[in-house]
Write an enzyme that holds these catalytic residues in place. Sequence first.
Site, PDB file in Angstrom:
ATOM      1  N   HIS A  89       0.447  -1.695   0.085  1.00  0.00           N
ATOM      2  CA  HIS A  89      -0.213  -0.227  -0.604  1.00  0.00           C
ATOM      3  C   HIS A  89       0.722   0.820   0.174  1.00  0.00           C
ATOM      4  CE1 HIS A  89       0.916   0.296   3.713  1.00  0.00           C
ATOM      5  NE2 HIS A  89       0.159  -1.383   4.407  1.00  0.00           N
ATOM      6  N   HIS A 114       3.700   1.601   1.669  1.00  0.00           N
ATOM      7  CA  HIS A 114       5.529   1.167   1.723  1.00  0.00           C
ATOM      8  C   HIS A 114       5.653   1.537   0.826  1.00  0.00           C
ATOM      9  CE1 HIS A 114       3.228  -3.085   2.840  1.00  0.00           C
ATOM     10  NE2 HIS A 114       3.947  -3.044   3.576  1.00  0.00           N
ATOM     11  N   GLY A 159       8.167   1.110   8.883  1.00  0.00           N
ATOM     12  CA  GLY A 159       7.634   2.082   8.965  1.00  0.00           C
ATOM     13  C   GLY A 159       7.266   2.512  10.397  1.00  0.00           C
ATOM     14  N   ASP A 208       5.003   0.950  13.070  1.00  0.00           N
ATOM     15  CA  ASP A 208       5.052  -0.294  13.361  1.00  0.00           C
ATOM     16  C   ASP A 208       6.528   0.115  14.663  1.00  0.00           C
ATOM     17  OD1 ASP A 208       4.127  -3.035  12.070  1.00  0.00           O
ATOM     18  OD2 ASP A 208       4.680  -2.387  10.776  1.00  0.00           O
ATOM     19  N   MET A 211      -2.619   3.057   6.936  1.00  0.00           N
ATOM     20  CA  MET A 211      -2.470   2.211   6.569  1.00  0.00           C
ATOM     21  C   MET A 211      -2.192   1.110   7.145  1.00  0.00           C
ATOM     22  SD  MET A 211      -1.646   4.200   2.269  1.00  0.00           S
ATOM     23  CE  MET A 211      -3.120   4.897   2.978  1.00  0.00           C
ATOM     24  N   SER A 239      -1.430  -3.319   5.491  1.00  0.00           N
ATOM     25  CA  SER A 239      -1.900  -4.356   4.754  1.00  0.00           C
ATOM     26  C   SER A 239      -2.976  -4.972   5.408  1.00  0.00           C
ATOM     27  CB  SER A 239      -0.898  -5.735   4.793  1.00  0.00           C
ATOM     28  OG  SER A 239       0.010  -5.227   4.581  1.00  0.00           O
ATOM     29  N   ARG A 240      -2.876  -5.564   6.881  1.00  0.00           N
ATOM     30  CA  ARG A 240      -4.532  -6.386   6.782  1.00  0.00           C
ATOM     31  C   ARG A 240      -5.706  -5.212   7.304  1.00  0.00           C
ATOM     32  NH1 ARG A 240      -0.296  -7.519  11.181  1.00  0.00           N
ATOM     33  NH2 ARG A 240      -0.420  -9.984  10.930  1.00  0.00           N
TER      34      ARG A 240
HETATM   35  O1  PAF Z   1       6.877  -4.858   8.848  1.00  0.00           O
HETATM   36  C1  PAF Z   1       6.816  -5.745   8.683  1.00  0.00           C
HETATM   37  O2  PAF Z   1       6.228  -6.243   7.203  1.00  0.00           O
HETATM   38  C2  PAF Z   1       7.432  -7.171   9.036  1.00  0.00           C
HETATM   39  O3  PAF Z   1       7.481  -7.707  10.088  1.00  0.00           O
HETATM   40  C3  PAF Z   1       8.631  -7.354   8.687  1.00  0.00           C
HETATM   41  C4  PAF Z   1       9.548  -5.656   9.147  1.00  0.00           C
HETATM   42  C5  PAF Z   1       8.520  -7.080   6.986  1.00  0.00           C
HETATM   43  C6  PAF Z   1       9.764  -8.536   8.862  1.00  0.00           C
HETATM   44  O4  PAF Z   1       8.674  -9.904   7.926  1.00  0.00           O
END
Ligand code: PAF
Length: 290
Positions: free
Chosen positions: A41, A44, A154, A157, A191, A193-194
Amino acid sequence: MNATPPRPRLVKTVDELRGILDGVRRSGRRIGLVPTMGALHEGHLSLIRASKAEYDYTVVTIFVNPSQFGLGEDLTEYPRTLDADMDALTGCGADLVLAPSDEEVYRPGHATWVEVGAGAEPLEGRHRPGHFRGVATVVLKLFNMVGAQAAYFGQKDYQQVLVIKLMVADLDLPIEIRVCPIIREPDGLAMSSRNACLSPDARQQALVLWKSLCLAGELVEQGECDTRIIAERMRQTIAMAKDARIDYVALVDPDTLEPVDRVEGRTLAAVAVHIENTRLIDNCLLKAES
Ligand code: PAF
């Protein structure tokens, strides 16, 4: 004449990846890495643009890492959309995509794991035991596969970034960690993915995460510093969504993730909430006027 925007090259094995990157390095180009689990999205894409602006060659990895999902979590439901991801990446500045299989990343007999420290214990770590062990291990493996100068993550997280920065410092990894702001939908939903897993009704309800963080900011602006009061008001806001189930509402020190009693200086407000069957997280930094 309209030129077709370049589509990045897709490879599936570490050997192929290394063959290409050896050539990139020989030509003196510096590499930026954007690790993802796909279902790409705008969040990213903002990481990829940041890498493109700073580095000569950008590698995106797309791998739904099984070891960071616990029992009963959404590993099988997690969206896998490689074709759409490749379309999204067309023209956005990525040069190479690694989308390995589970067996390519975790070869038979894989037995070595990164042991993460105290930064991984609270918040996500408490609700998702083993999650950061899986994240740190796969991220270290991706760093070793790609050999990039920098990797982009990002701010959504937040704790993941903290754990990765600690790993980089503790293990003397020769890589810069760059952190990019949370990208939000026009109505404020972070945003993720979930978000693709949310029904239209759950999508509407999911706005309570952002609303609770906005409320925290407003309360602090009005002079409220007591974190118990702020957290309680945030919980009330989230509870307005009929299908919301709170994992945590936390007001913590942004460096240590230790709970704080009062918002003084910078404080991290972080929330994790299940809406129907989808678990969402969000956060913001609160700043009290001194
Ligand atoms: O943030 C994520 O999408 C995942 O935790 C990552 C950093 C790609 C590791 O799998």
